[in-house]
Write an enzyme that holds these catalytic residues in place. Structure first.
Site, PDB file in Angstrom:
ATOM      1  N   HIS A  96       0.850  -1.202   0.000  1.00 39.14           N
ATOM      2  CA  HIS A  96       0.000   0.000   0.000  1.00 39.14           C
ATOM      3  C   HIS A  96       0.874   1.235   0.000  1.00 39.14           C
ATOM      4  O   HIS A  96       1.973   1.233   0.555  1.00 39.14           O
ATOM      5  CB  HIS A  96      -0.965   0.023   1.189  1.00 39.14           C
ATOM      6  CG  HIS A  96      -0.302  -0.203   2.509  1.00 39.14           C
ATOM      7  ND1 HIS A  96       0.054  -1.464   2.952  1.00 39.14           N
ATOM      8  CD2 HIS A  96       0.094   0.655   3.472  1.00 39.14           C
ATOM      9  CE1 HIS A  96       0.630  -1.361   4.137  1.00 39.14           C
ATOM     10  NE2 HIS A  96       0.684  -0.081   4.477  1.00 39.14           N
ATOM     11  N   HIS A  98       0.883   5.145   1.201  1.00 39.66           N
ATOM     12  CA  HIS A  98       0.208   6.170   2.000  1.00 39.66           C
ATOM     13  C   HIS A  98       0.269   7.504   1.249  1.00 39.66           C
ATOM     14  O   HIS A  98       1.336   7.865   0.729  1.00 39.66           O
ATOM     15  CB  HIS A  98       0.933   6.388   3.325  1.00 39.66           C
ATOM     16  CG  HIS A  98       0.978   5.206   4.243  1.00 39.66           C
ATOM     17  ND1 HIS A  98       0.170   5.095   5.350  1.00 39.66           N
ATOM     18  CD2 HIS A  98       1.753   4.094   4.234  1.00 39.66           C
ATOM     19  CE1 HIS A  98       0.456   3.954   5.996  1.00 39.66           C
ATOM     20  NE2 HIS A  98       1.416   3.335   5.337  1.00 39.66           N
TER      21      HIS A  98
HETATM   22  P1  AMP Z   1       1.878   0.257   7.335  1.00 41.85           P
HETATM   23  O1  AMP Z   1       2.367   0.531   8.732  1.00 41.85           O
HETATM   24  O2  AMP Z   1       2.642   0.987   6.276  1.00 41.85           O
HETATM   25  O3  AMP Z   1       1.768  -1.231   7.057  1.00 41.85           O
HETATM   26  O4  AMP Z   1       0.441   0.898   7.279  1.00 41.85           O
HETATM   27  C1  AMP Z   1      -0.719   0.230   7.626  1.00 41.85           C
HETATM   28  C2  AMP Z   1      -1.783   1.284   7.745  1.00 41.85           C
HETATM   29  O5  AMP Z   1      -3.031   0.652   7.606  1.00 41.85           O
HETATM   30  C3  AMP Z   1      -1.804   2.020   9.085  1.00 41.85           C
HETATM   31  O6  AMP Z   1      -1.683   3.424   8.843  1.00 41.85           O
HETATM   32  C4  AMP Z   1      -3.154   1.643   9.689  1.00 41.85           C
HETATM   33  O7  AMP Z   1      -3.746   2.721  10.381  1.00 41.85           O
HETATM   34  C5  AMP Z   1      -3.957   1.287   8.462  1.00 41.85           C
HETATM   35  N1  AMP Z   1      -5.020   0.311   8.663  1.00 41.85           N
HETATM   36  C6  AMP Z   1      -4.934  -0.903   9.275  1.00 41.85           C
HETATM   37  N2  AMP Z   1      -6.120  -1.537   9.196  1.00 41.85           N
HETATM   38  C7  AMP Z   1      -6.948  -0.733   8.499  1.00 41.85           C
HETATM   39  C8  AMP Z   1      -8.304  -0.834   8.090  1.00 41.85           C
HETATM   40  N3  AMP Z   1      -9.062  -1.898   8.388  1.00 41.85           N
HETATM   41  N4  AMP Z   1      -8.842   0.193   7.390  1.00 41.85           N
HETATM   42  C9  AMP Z   1      -8.100   1.287   7.086  1.00 41.85           C
HETATM   43  N5  AMP Z   1      -6.817   1.450   7.440  1.00 41.85           N
HETATM   44  C10 AMP Z   1      -6.253   0.450   8.153  1.00 41.85           C
END
Ligand code: AMP
Ligand code: ZN
Length: 138
Positions: free
Chosen positions: A101, A103
């Site tokens: 993903h 950001h």
């Molecule tokens: P990373 O640390 O780069 O793997 O980012 C994961 C991101 O996903 C974090 O910013 C979380 O807040 C976000 N996240 C986790 N679960 C969900 C969800 N169900 N819906 C939306 N965002 C999520």
């Protein structure tokens, strides 16, 4: 190319509800549930890739222009002054969801510092050694 126990596969497929900003045949863009700032978005491929190292190249080529488009929409729609693109690969880099993903994080004029580090001061020799190590592994 989905992974059964992957939450982002389920969100990208629309099986788990999300605040969706954009969707096409390849990606879904959603609002992060734990945002760094108002409007923090995540670009999720609909197919599962663990991280950028396994991401399909044609899809990768689509994601950067899309991130720019989302960022521009954040400036226009939310009034942010800029935005960060952040993309974590591996636990040591802060990745917590192992489905690729990107950001897109809006930055507001009076907002907090977020993506920041203490600058190091390597010598020319150290820089040359480090560059050689990476170059040789390419
Ligand atoms: P990373 O640390 O780069 O793997 O980012 C994961 C991101 O996903 C974090 O910013 C979380 O807040 C976000 N996240 C986790 N679960 C969900 C969800 N169900 N819906 C939306 N965002 C999520
Ligand atoms: Zn997945």
């Amino acid at each position: 190319m989905r992974k059964d126990d992957c939450i982002f596969c389920k969100i990208a497929a629309g099986e788990i509800p999300s605040s969706t900003l954009y969707e096409d045949e390849d990606v879904r863009v959603i609002l992060d549930l734990g945002p760094a700032s108002q409007g923090h978005a995540l670009i999720l491929p609909k197919d599962h890739y663990d991280d950028v190292c396994t991401l399909d190249e044609a899809l990768a080529a689509k994601i950067l222009p899309l991130a720019a488009r989302i960022g521009q929409a954040m400036k226009k729609g939310l009034g942010c002054a800029g935005f960060n693109l952040v993309q974590n690969n591996g636990k040591a880099a802060g990745q917590t969801v192992f489905h690729f993903h990107m950001h897109v994080i809006p930055r507001y004029a009076d907002g907090p510092d977020m993506v920041c580090w203490e600058p190091g001061s390597p010598s020319r020799e150290e820089l040359a050694e480090t560059a050689a190590k990476i170059r040789e592994a390419l």
